[in-house]
Write a protein that holds these residues in place. Structure first.
Motif, short mmCIF file in Angstrom:
data_model
loop_
_atom_site.label_atom_id
_atom_site.label_comp_id
_atom_site.label_asym_id
_atom_site.label_seq_id
_atom_site.Cartn_x
_atom_site.Cartn_y
_atom_site.Cartn_z
N ASP A 1 0.87 -1.29 -0.05
CA ASP A 1 -0.04 0.01 0.00
C ASP A 1 0.75 1.25 -0.05
O ASP A 1 0.35 2.35 0.47
CB ASP A 1 -1.03 -0.11 1.17
N LEU B 1 -10.71 7.36 5.10
CA LEU B 1 -11.09 5.94 5.50
C LEU B 1 -11.38 5.18 4.00
O LEU B 1 -12.00 5.72 3.36
CB LEU B 1 -12.33 5.87 6.13
N ASN C 1 -11.65 1.42 2.28
CA ASN C 1 -12.04 -0.14 2.65
C ASN C 1 -12.56 -0.60 1.11
O ASN C 1 -13.32 -0.01 0.31
CB ASN C 1 -13.18 -0.34 3.45
N SER C 2 -11.64 -1.64 0.56
CA SER C 2 -12.08 -2.42 -0.32
C SER C 2 -12.31 -3.83 -0.21
O SER C 2 -11.68 -4.49 0.76
CB SER C 2 -10.78 -2.13 -1.57
N TYR C 3 -13.06 -4.40 -1.21
CA TYR C 3 -13.21 -6.16 -1.00
C TYR C 3 -13.61 -6.70 -2.30
O TYR C 3 -14.21 -5.76 -3.39
CB TYR C 3 -14.69 -6.24 -0.26
N HIS D 1 -9.39 -8.15 0.58
CA HIS D 1 -9.91 -7.06 1.24
C HIS D 1 -8.83 -5.98 1.74
O HIS D 1 -7.85 -6.54 2.05
CB HIS D 1 -10.94 -7.17 2.51
N ARG D 2 -9.08 -4.68 1.83
CA ARG D 2 -8.04 -3.94 2.36
C ARG D 2 -8.68 -2.82 3.06
O ARG D 2 -9.84 -2.39 2.75
CB ARG D 2 -7.58 -3.10 0.87
N HIS D 3 -8.07 -2.37 4.14
CA HIS D 3 -8.53 -1.28 5.27
C HIS D 3 -7.35 -0.51 5.31
O HIS D 3 -6.46 -0.49 5.88
CB HIS D 3 -8.99 -2.10 6.41
N THR D 4 -7.71 0.94 5.02
CA THR D 4 -6.73 2.08 5.14
C THR D 4 -7.38 3.01 5.97
O THR D 4 -8.33 3.61 5.84
CB THR D 4 -6.15 2.39 3.94
N ILE D 5 -6.61 3.66 7.04
CA ILE D 5 -6.80 4.67 7.32
C ILE D 5 -5.79 5.82 7.57
O ILE D 5 -4.76 5.29 7.73
CB ILE D 5 -7.17 4.72 9.15
N SER E 1 -2.47 0.24 7.17
CA SER E 1 -3.14 -0.51 6.38
C SER E 1 -3.11 -1.89 6.51
O SER E 1 -2.07 -2.24 7.05
CB SER E 1 -2.48 -0.14 4.70
N LYS F 1 0.55 -5.88 6.49
CA LYS F 1 0.43 -4.95 7.20
C LYS F 1 1.42 -3.91 6.84
O LYS F 1 2.70 -4.12 6.83
CB LYS F 1 0.58 -5.23 8.83
#
Length: 818
Positions: free
Chosen positions: A197, A240, A242-244, A250-254, A272, A288
């Motif tokens: 990321d 924020l 988020n992808s799926y 899946h990806r979560h980023t803040i 991430s 991560k």
């Protein structure tokens, strides 16, 4: 009748008053007319805004007639306010002036080029990166740039991925982040899985093809990729993402930033998490990563500390899929199992697997587990309006292992004696081993930039050191043998020092003619010794001194047209394995590249076209020949003469406010003048050892397609909606250097669909919902592979392996930015 006519008239006036038009244009530097990518153009008093694209263009649709003030902002430039009177579709050229304010861009001045440079390059801004970044590794975000081919071991763009530019692999592509080298010092490779990321934290990326202006780190024998991380953001923000999608990806980023505090300080951060099961069986990824920066911004001084890194656990899918499995040929699969020496369990896995998703590994912890932390401290000071000093300290720490299950492995492979238990002599056993790497990379880079009148000059250099420990441990054996816990069966260490000093100058000979000179001296000292994995001892003790000159001319033809030409000489040291695997008493030679680039650029308000011819002429290029060393490891051999030459065409057409198209095409030849293939004949009864050489003239360099094309066609039926068809064609690629049609990857043509819907709310800067539908035509294709073979008398045993890529698959993304 009069009332009727008046009603019609008033109705027409009313329609005209409610008519909506498009305001569009291009943002350029007022002094140099260079296009500015990523500038913000906002209608004052309204939430409507646009961002200039890769060609400097912007579009503001849905503007009613009337007077408006546009506010144009671009980092490093003075804010401009432009008053316009809209009575119809309006087209502008917006010229903005460079600000005296000091900005982060100074840290990449030494590695970047401008439109006045005789260099072949492409640039991507943050907006472009955000559109395409669904959590896949950076090579897949860059996939539609010229001459670039991507591949993914797991088949879906997450995990171990790679790229080639002009056919050159990652070990020949120089990568820097903020001017700091990122390539591994020993292998010279770039492992994007170690910086997952990173695209989210990138402000811009410039890709220079050919030798370019590579300054620090490994030699650019195919291209350079220069990343700049996030620059100063003056207002607080948060995001924020988020992808799926398919394969449980899946990806979560803040992310967040303080904005400018007390007009002096700013802090930015990101965290991430990316996970995927992968297209290939068991090819999972658990990634991560983080990014944190803090900066002090004075009138003449910038001090910025940056830390980024993370950890990856990736199930191994390095082995590829044998051609016999792809073709679903049972007899051929049984031959593959026999040639590989696989047991019944491994053979059954081959026979029972899906033809495109086969993974030879079945052990649950067959993973690569590696972490990497990067620390950078940048200091920039403007001595006077024409002189700027930059320096950076950096430190990277890496540590991790990959774990392997080995069936019935000989104890002698681990320097262990046979174990006698009762009447049984144990000479082999199933076992699990870990191969470790712990390394540190640190150093300093510096530059002194002088820019005044018709002279732009940079004097700089770097000193970097690498320390690496390689060792292997046995952590489990099926049979009880006499071995201590975590027995270390090999160990070696290495040190590599890299020093360089350079001087670059752009000199404006006339208003139309610009000259460029770049002179670099580079010294490499590489020392390593110990026992390698196959129990062979080695010693590396080499000192190399390189002089790498570059020079060129740029001529302004007028009317947005420009001619350029450059000639560069570059040298590159062999990688660690070239020394380790070299036959006893031999040593690989360094490679030399002579690079010619000649091109024409043309840009107008609606069109952009670049045409470039390149010749990359190699001396002593290291290639695989089939030759093995004393312990059976494949080695690379210097070939006297080889070359890559081709024509690159890329450009864009802005049809109107709704339609935009850009495309690129590379046509090339990639040849080795005289290639000697080495193949071993073990005799009909496999009791002989004969070395046979086959000579090939003007053969194709492996994994170097002669045709690469990319296209991005965008349609915006509404100001909030963008539909883009992304197309990629890659011609056939040979698996080795023999041009043998039985050892090749077939050409492929892939189409993706990207849909983005954006809306603005009072409390939010931006909300976007995006869909990326990959390979919408469900093409079955492979993007990478390898081959090996040998003779048994008159019979040739040949195994081709491929890396299949996913068929139709999807990713959805929701991004909220405050």
């Amino acid at each position: 009748m009069l009332k009727f006519i008046l009603a019609i008239a008033f109705s027409a006036l009313s329609c005209h008053a409610l008519a909506q038009f498009t305001v569009s244009g291009r943002v350029q530097d007022a002094k140099t007319t260079e296009i500015l990518v990523g500038a913000t153009i906002q209608v004052e008093g309204e939430s409507r805004y646009a961002i200039s694209d890769e060609y400097g263009y912007f579009i503001l649709p849905g503007i009613a007639n009337g007077n408006y003030t546009l506010v144009i902002k671009f980092l490093g430039y003075t804010e401009k306010r432009e008053t316009i009177d809209v009575t119809g579709n309006t087209e502008l050229i917006v010229l903005v002036e460079e600000s005296a304010q000091f900005t982060d861009e100074v840290v990449v001045l030494a590695t970047r080029v401008t439109e006045k440079s005789p260099t072949t390059f492409s640039s991507l801004n943050k907006t472009q990166l955000q559109k395409q970044n669904f959590g896949q590794d950076l090579p897949f975000v860059l996939n539609w740039t010229p001459s670039l081919v991507t591949t993914s071991d797991a088949g879906a763009g997450v995990g171990y991925t790679g790229l080639r530019i002009r056919g050159s692999d990652a070990t020949r592509i120089n990568v820097t982040i903020n001017g700091v080298p990122l390539n591994d010092s020993e292998s010279q490779g770039m492992f994007w899985v170690d910086v997952p990321d990173i695209a989210t934290s990138a402000q811009s990326i410039q890709i220079q093809r050919g030798v370019g202006t590579s300054t620090n780190g490994a030699g650019a024998f195919g291209a350079s990729i220069n990343l700049q991380t996030n620059t100063r953001n003056d207002t607080p923000y948060a995001e924020l993402i988020n992808s799926y999608g398919s394969f449980n990806t899946h990806r979560h980023t803040i992310g967040l930033g303080t904005g400018l505090i007390n007009n002096k300080f700013a802090v930015d951060g990101r965290a991430s998490l990316i996970k995927s099961d992968g297209f290939i069986d068991r090819a999972s990824s658990d990634l991560k990563s983080y990014y944190l920066s803090g900066g002090y911004y004075g009138d003449k001084t910038i001090i910025k500390a940056i830390a980024f890194g993370g950890n990856e656990i990736t199930y191994q899918s390095w082995y590829g899929v044998p051609e016999s499995r792809l073709n679903n040929n049972t007899d051929a699969m049984l031959e593959t199992a026999s040639v590989e020496g696989w047991n019944a369990e491994q053979t059954d896995n081959l026979l029972q697997s899906n033809s495109r998703t086969f993974n030879s590994y079945t052990y649950k912890d067959q993973v690569d587990n590696y972490g990497q932390e990067h620390y950078q401290l940048h200091f920039s000071h403007r001595v006077d309006p024409s002189l700027t000093a930059n320096a950076a300290l950096h430190y990277t720490h890496g540590h991790g292992y990959y774990e392997e299950f080995k069936f019935d492995d000989k104890l002698s492979n681990y320097e262990l004696p046979n174990t006698i238990i009762g009447n049984e002599t144990i000479a082999s056993t199933d076992l699990v081993r870990r191969r470790w790497l712990k390394n540190d990379f640190y150093g300093v880079t510096y530059s002194l930039n002088y820019d005044k009148g018709n002279i732009n000059s940079i004097l700089g250099g770097a000193f970097n050191q690498y320390d690496g420990d390689h060792f292997g441990e046995l952590i489990w054996t099926q049979k009880q043998i006499d071995v201590q816990k975590d027995y270390q069966y090999y160990f070696n260490d290495g040190r590599k020092r890299d020093f360089n000093v350079y001087w670059k100058i752009n000199y404006e000979l006339t208003k139309r003619l610009n000259a460029f000179v770049d002179l670099q001296y580079r010294k490499i000292t590489h020392d390593a010794s110990g026992i390698e994995n196959k129990q062979d001892s080695f010693t590396i003790n080499t000192n190399l001194n390189f002089f790498n000159p570059k020079f060129g001319l740029t001529y302004e033809l007028g009317e947005g047209q420009q001619l350029y030409g450059s000639y560069s000489l570059a040298n590159r040291e062999p990688v660690r394995d070239d020394f380790v695997d070299a036959p006893i008493g031999t040593q690989p030679k360094h490679e030399t590249l002579r690079n010619l680039e000649v091109g024409w650029r043309w840009k107008t308000n609606k069109y952009l076209l670049n045409v470039n011819y390149y010749l990359m002429d190699y001396k002593n290029q290291l290639v695989m020949t089939g030759q093995l060393n004393d312990v059976g490891a494949a080695i690379r051999t210097n070939v006297d003469n080889s070359y890559r030459q081709g024509v690159e065409i890329d450009g864009g057409i802005w049809f109107n406010s709704k339609f935009y198209w850009n495309a690129n095409l590379t046509l090339s030849q990639n040849k080795i003048q005289d290639f000697n293939e080495v193949i071993y004949d073990y005799g009909a009864n496999f009791d002989e050892y004969n070395v046979i050489k086959k000579v090939y003239t003007n053969s194709d360099i492996s994994l170097s397609p002669n045709v690469i094309a990319g296209s991005s066609f965008s349609f915006s039926p509404h100001k909030a909606l963008e539909l883009t068809i992304l197309s990629k064609y890659v011609g056939k690629q040979f698996l080795d250097n023999t041009s043998n049609a039985d050892r090749k990857i077939d050409s492929y043509f892939i189409n993706d669909l990207r849909v983005t819907y954006r809306l603005h709310a009072k409390l939010l800067n931006d909300i976007s919902i995006s869909l990326l539908a990959n390979n919408i035509l469900d093409v079955a294709y492979s993007s990478n592979g390898y081959t090996y073979g040998y003779l048994g008398g008159t019979t040739e045993y040949r195994q081709n392996y491929f890396y299949p890529q996913a068929g139709r698959n999807y990713l959805m993304m929701l991004a909220i930015r405050f």
